[in-house]
Write a protein that holds these residues in place. Structure first.
Motif, PDB file in Angstrom:
ATOM      1  N   ALA A   1       0.836  -1.211   0.000  1.00  0.00           N
ATOM      2  CA  ALA A   1       0.000   0.000   0.000  1.00  0.00           C
ATOM      3  C   ALA A   1       0.867   1.257   0.000  1.00  0.00           C
ATOM      4  O   ALA A   1       0.592   2.219  -0.728  1.00  0.00           O
ATOM      5  CB  ALA A   1      -0.929  -0.015   1.210  1.00  0.00           C
TER       6      ALA A   1
ATOM      7  N   LEU B   1       0.995   4.103  -3.090  1.00  0.00           N
ATOM      8  CA  LEU B   1       0.682   5.514  -2.848  1.00  0.00           C
ATOM      9  C   LEU B   1       1.888   6.408  -3.129  1.00  0.00           C
ATOM     10  O   LEU B   1       1.731   7.540  -3.590  1.00  0.00           O
ATOM     11  CB  LEU B   1       0.205   5.706  -1.413  1.00  0.00           C
TER      12      LEU B   1
ATOM     13  N   THR C   1      -0.098   9.749   5.173  1.00  0.00           N
ATOM     14  CA  THR C   1      -0.609   8.416   4.871  1.00  0.00           C
ATOM     15  C   THR C   1       0.516   7.478   4.447  1.00  0.00           C
ATOM     16  O   THR C   1       0.581   6.323   4.891  1.00  0.00           O
ATOM     17  CB  THR C   1      -1.674   8.481   3.772  1.00  0.00           C
ATOM     18  N   ILE C   2       1.427   7.973   3.616  1.00  0.00           N
ATOM     19  CA  ILE C   2       2.553   7.148   3.168  1.00  0.00           C
ATOM     20  C   ILE C   2       3.455   6.796   4.350  1.00  0.00           C
ATOM     21  O   ILE C   2       3.894   5.642   4.500  1.00  0.00           O
ATOM     22  CB  ILE C   2       3.344   7.878   2.067  1.00  0.00           C
TER      23      ILE C   2
ATOM     24  N   LEU D   1       1.695   4.152   6.635  1.00  0.00           N
ATOM     25  CA  LEU D   1       1.683   2.819   6.034  1.00  0.00           C
ATOM     26  C   LEU D   1       3.074   2.186   6.073  1.00  0.00           C
ATOM     27  O   LEU D   1       3.209   0.983   6.356  1.00  0.00           O
ATOM     28  CB  LEU D   1       1.179   2.909   4.589  1.00  0.00           C
TER      29      LEU D   1
ATOM     30  N   ALA E   1      -4.863   0.740  -0.189  1.00  0.00           N
ATOM     31  CA  ALA E   1      -4.549   2.042  -0.781  1.00  0.00           C
ATOM     32  C   ALA E   1      -5.783   2.653  -1.446  1.00  0.00           C
ATOM     33  O   ALA E   1      -6.086   3.837  -1.265  1.00  0.00           O
ATOM     34  CB  ALA E   1      -3.420   1.884  -1.799  1.00  0.00           C
TER      35      ALA E   1
ATOM     36  N   GLN F   1      -8.411   3.776   1.178  1.00  0.00           N
ATOM     37  CA  GLN F   1      -8.023   5.004   1.865  1.00  0.00           C
ATOM     38  C   GLN F   1      -8.274   6.226   0.994  1.00  0.00           C
ATOM     39  O   GLN F   1      -8.870   7.222   1.428  1.00  0.00           O
ATOM     40  CB  GLN F   1      -6.547   4.926   2.247  1.00  0.00           C
TER      41      GLN F   1
END
Length: 302
Positions: free
Chosen positions: A53, A57, A187-188, A191, A228, A231
């Motif tokens: 994921a 992203l 977010t990256i 994850l 991914a 989200q």
């Protein structure tokens, strides 16, 4: 009368329809993870899932990755740890309980959020939140131990219950940093941190790298892609979908998990199904707010 009824009619928008489809996919992932646990340890699987994921992203958002701030790094770090604990414990639990049971117990994170906000932020839950907690807890007793008739939970059920605390903490942390950070960068980071923490937890759990079968790799990469897409889609759709409507849609996640589990051959006892219904009802009730009636002020004569 017809005008009054029309006022309560729910017209399905494109965004809501997509969220319903996403919730169906979400519910189906429990069955996939449950089957994958017959071929892999939980933390390796979660690590590959979130590494996929994060990589996807990053490839999509690489142009906006410059200029990470200290707040973004810390937010992504803490949220990532919460994700690793939440999904790691949930996946560990699915080694011994069914996907349907896991989905219903996991749904408890919704009524737990107000309780954690009260414990750590001093924000008192409303009466509907308390009602939702009572309903969800009653449902938990039926879902977790329908045969025992007591309060004895199995290790898998305890791990899944603990995972809901981590997932609720994740939601509170995301809310705390909302509007203060770049969503894509955070977010990256979260994850990637979740993936790294999961791989680091493999030795304490006695895990080694499993035999990489096509189904195992396909499941891990597929769930990474799904994570991914889910989200990104949720962030897009919830710009125009109210939190209450979104919660009503998301409450269908354990229901869809039960449907897919039934198709796959899972058979929950009647008491567990009743408990699942109480948990879903608790999720819905906890999100509704009571409005106080306001008194009309008498008109002042001039």
């Amino acid at each position: 009368m017809s005008g009054r009824l029309a006022r309560y009619k729910w017209t399905l928008t494109l965004q809501e329809g997509i969220l319903i489809f996403i919730t169906m996919v979400w519910g189906g992932t429990f069955m996939v993870v449950h089957h994958a646990m017959t071929m892999s340890g939980p933390f390796f699987f979660v690590g590959v899932r979130f590494a996929t994921a994060a990589l996807l992203l990053t490839l999509v958002s690489w142009r906006s990755l410059g200029g990470f701030t200290r707040r973004e790094l810390l937010s992504g770090l803490w949220i990532g740890i919460a994700i690793a604990c939440g999904y790691g414990l949930q996946t560990w639990g699915m080694q011994t309980i069914s996907g349907s049971q896991s989905a219903f117990i996991t749904a408890l994170y919704v009524p737990l959020v107000p309780l954690l906000q009260w414990a750590f932020l001093g924000k008192m839950p409303g009466i509907m939140s308390w009602c939702g907690v009572v309903l969800a807890f009653g449902g938990l007793l039926l879902v977790a131990g329908p045969e025992s008739g007591g309060l004895a939970f199995s290790p898998g059920e305890i791990a899944t219950l603990l995972s809901t605390l981590a997932i609720a903490a994740e939601i509170i942390l995301i809310s705390a940093c909302a509007g203060k950070v770049d969503i894509r960068r955070v977010t990256i980071i979260q994850l990637a941190v979740a993936s790294l923490c999961s791989f680091l937890l493999m030795p304490p759990n006695g895990e080694s790298v499993p035999t990489l079968s096509p189904y195992l790799l396909g499941s891990a990469f597929g769930l990474g892609l799904a994570s991914a897409l889910i989200q990104v889609t949720m962030n897009w759709a919830q710009r125009s979908v109210s939190p209450t409507r979104a919660t009503v849609i998301y409450a269908g996640e354990p229901v869809w998990a039960g449907v897919f589990g039934r198709i796959a051959g899972e058979r929950l006892p009647g008491a567990a199904l009743l408990g699942g219904a109480l948990i879903v009802l608790g999720v819905l009730v906890s999100e509704f707010k009571l409005k106080r009636a306001t008194r009309k002020q008498p008109a002042v004569e001039k």
